[in-house]
Design a protein around this motif. Structure first.
Motif, PDB file in Angstrom:
ATOM      1  N   SER A  15      -3.896   6.888   1.183  1.00 37.90           N
ATOM      2  CA  SER A  15      -3.739   5.515   0.708  1.00 37.90           C
ATOM      3  C   SER A  15      -4.916   4.595   1.036  1.00 37.90           C
ATOM      4  O   SER A  15      -4.895   3.435   0.673  1.00 37.90           O
ATOM      5  CB  SER A  15      -2.456   4.905   1.269  1.00 37.90           C
ATOM      6  N   ARG A  16      -5.936   5.109   1.736  1.00 43.01           N
ATOM      7  CA  ARG A  16      -7.106   4.303   2.069  1.00 43.01           C
ATOM      8  C   ARG A  16      -8.371   5.118   1.819  1.00 43.01           C
ATOM      9  O   ARG A  16      -8.404   6.319   2.088  1.00 43.01           O
ATOM     10  CB  ARG A  16      -7.065   3.875   3.536  1.00 43.01           C
ATOM     11  N   HIS A  36     -14.408   0.153  -1.114  1.00 41.05           N
ATOM     12  CA  HIS A  36     -13.200   0.229  -0.289  1.00 41.05           C
ATOM     13  C   HIS A  36     -11.994   0.128  -1.206  1.00 41.05           C
ATOM     14  O   HIS A  36     -11.949  -0.746  -2.070  1.00 41.05           O
ATOM     15  CB  HIS A  36     -13.191  -0.920   0.727  1.00 41.05           C
ATOM     16  N   ARG A  37     -11.029   1.027  -1.026  1.00 41.67           N
ATOM     17  CA  ARG A  37      -9.778   0.956  -1.790  1.00 41.67           C
ATOM     18  C   ARG A  37      -8.610   1.191  -0.844  1.00 41.67           C
ATOM     19  O   ARG A  37      -8.720   1.952   0.108  1.00 41.67           O
ATOM     20  CB  ARG A  37      -9.712   2.049  -2.865  1.00 41.67           C
ATOM     21  N   GLN A  38      -7.508   0.531  -1.176  1.00 41.94           N
ATOM     22  CA  GLN A  38      -6.290   0.711  -0.396  1.00 41.94           C
ATOM     23  C   GLN A  38      -5.101   0.377  -1.281  1.00 41.94           C
ATOM     24  O   GLN A  38      -5.181  -0.530  -2.118  1.00 41.94           O
ATOM     25  CB  GLN A  38      -6.319  -0.213   0.815  1.00 41.94           C
ATOM     26  N   GLU A  40      -0.534   0.389  -1.213  1.00 41.29           N
ATOM     27  CA  GLU A  40       0.689   0.613  -0.448  1.00 41.29           C
ATOM     28  C   GLU A  40       1.514   1.666  -1.167  1.00 41.29           C
ATOM     29  O   GLU A  40       1.999   1.443  -2.281  1.00 41.29           O
ATOM     30  CB  GLU A  40       1.497  -0.678  -0.315  1.00 41.29           C
ATOM     31  N   THR A 131      -9.705   6.846   8.779  1.00 42.47           N
ATOM     32  CA  THR A 131      -9.498   5.666   7.948  1.00 42.47           C
ATOM     33  C   THR A 131      -9.037   4.436   8.727  1.00 42.47           C
ATOM     34  O   THR A 131      -9.233   3.321   8.268  1.00 42.47           O
ATOM     35  CB  THR A 131      -8.481   5.933   6.823  1.00 42.47           C
ATOM     36  N   ARG A 132      -8.441   4.612   9.865  1.00 38.57           N
ATOM     37  CA  ARG A 132      -7.956   3.464  10.632  1.00 38.57           C
ATOM     38  C   ARG A 132      -8.982   2.964  11.657  1.00 38.57           C
ATOM     39  O   ARG A 132      -8.684   2.080  12.451  1.00 38.57           O
ATOM     40  CB  ARG A 132      -6.639   3.807  11.323  1.00 38.57           C
TER      41      ARG A 132
END
Length: 151
Positions: A15-16, A36-38, A40, A131-132
């Motif tokens: 998801s990221r 950058h993509r994200q 939910e 990713t985090r």
């Protein structure tokens, strides 16, 4: 691992996505965000509307249920495929070397979508989820990661 100047780094999970370019050199990497993509991705309990269907087959005395799909995983796979397309467009436009960092399942899905250009420029794949982390932390984690074969 040495991050040479203009090396491209794709950090992705379901998801990221972060697409980064090293504007620094091998000694002092300076990763900059290209894209950058994200999104939910809702859990299956929110995506599925009902219980699995039931089949009353004449050939069998009991009932059987239909196999339930996994829309959450399907959404993740679509997101990863889109990230692979982005990586392919970057690889097709230049002579950049590529590094991919993704959790094992996402890395397996990414591999299904690699183009010849991506395969030719791929220096390393790292089966970890970065990713985090912040961009500076990603640079540090990549720098302390083992040297790729053939580099």
């Amino acid at each position: 691992m040495k991050l040479v100047h203009d090396m491209i780094v794709l950090v992705v999970d379901g998801s990221r996505m972060l697409l980064l370019r090293n504007q620094g050199d091998e000694v002092y990497p300076d990763l900059r965000v290209i894209e950058h993509r994200q999104f939910e991705n809702l859990p299956n309990r929110d995506l599925l509307s009902d219980a699995p269907g039931v089949d009353f087959s004449a050939g069998y005395p009991g009932r059987s249920t239909f196999e339930e799909s996994d829309p959450h995983q399907a959404n993740e796979d679509l997101f990863i495929a889109a990230a692979a397309d982005t990586l392919a467009s970057v690889a097709a436009n230049g002579q950049d070397r590529l590094i991919v960092a993704a959790p094992p399942r996402a890395l397996g899905e990414l591999r299904r979508h690699y183009t010849q250009d991506v395969r030719a420029r791929l220096v390393a794949e790292i089966d970890k989820d970065f990713t985090r982390h912040t961009v500076d932390e990603i640079a540090r984690l990549l720098s302390v990661h083992g040297e790729p074969a053939g580099a």
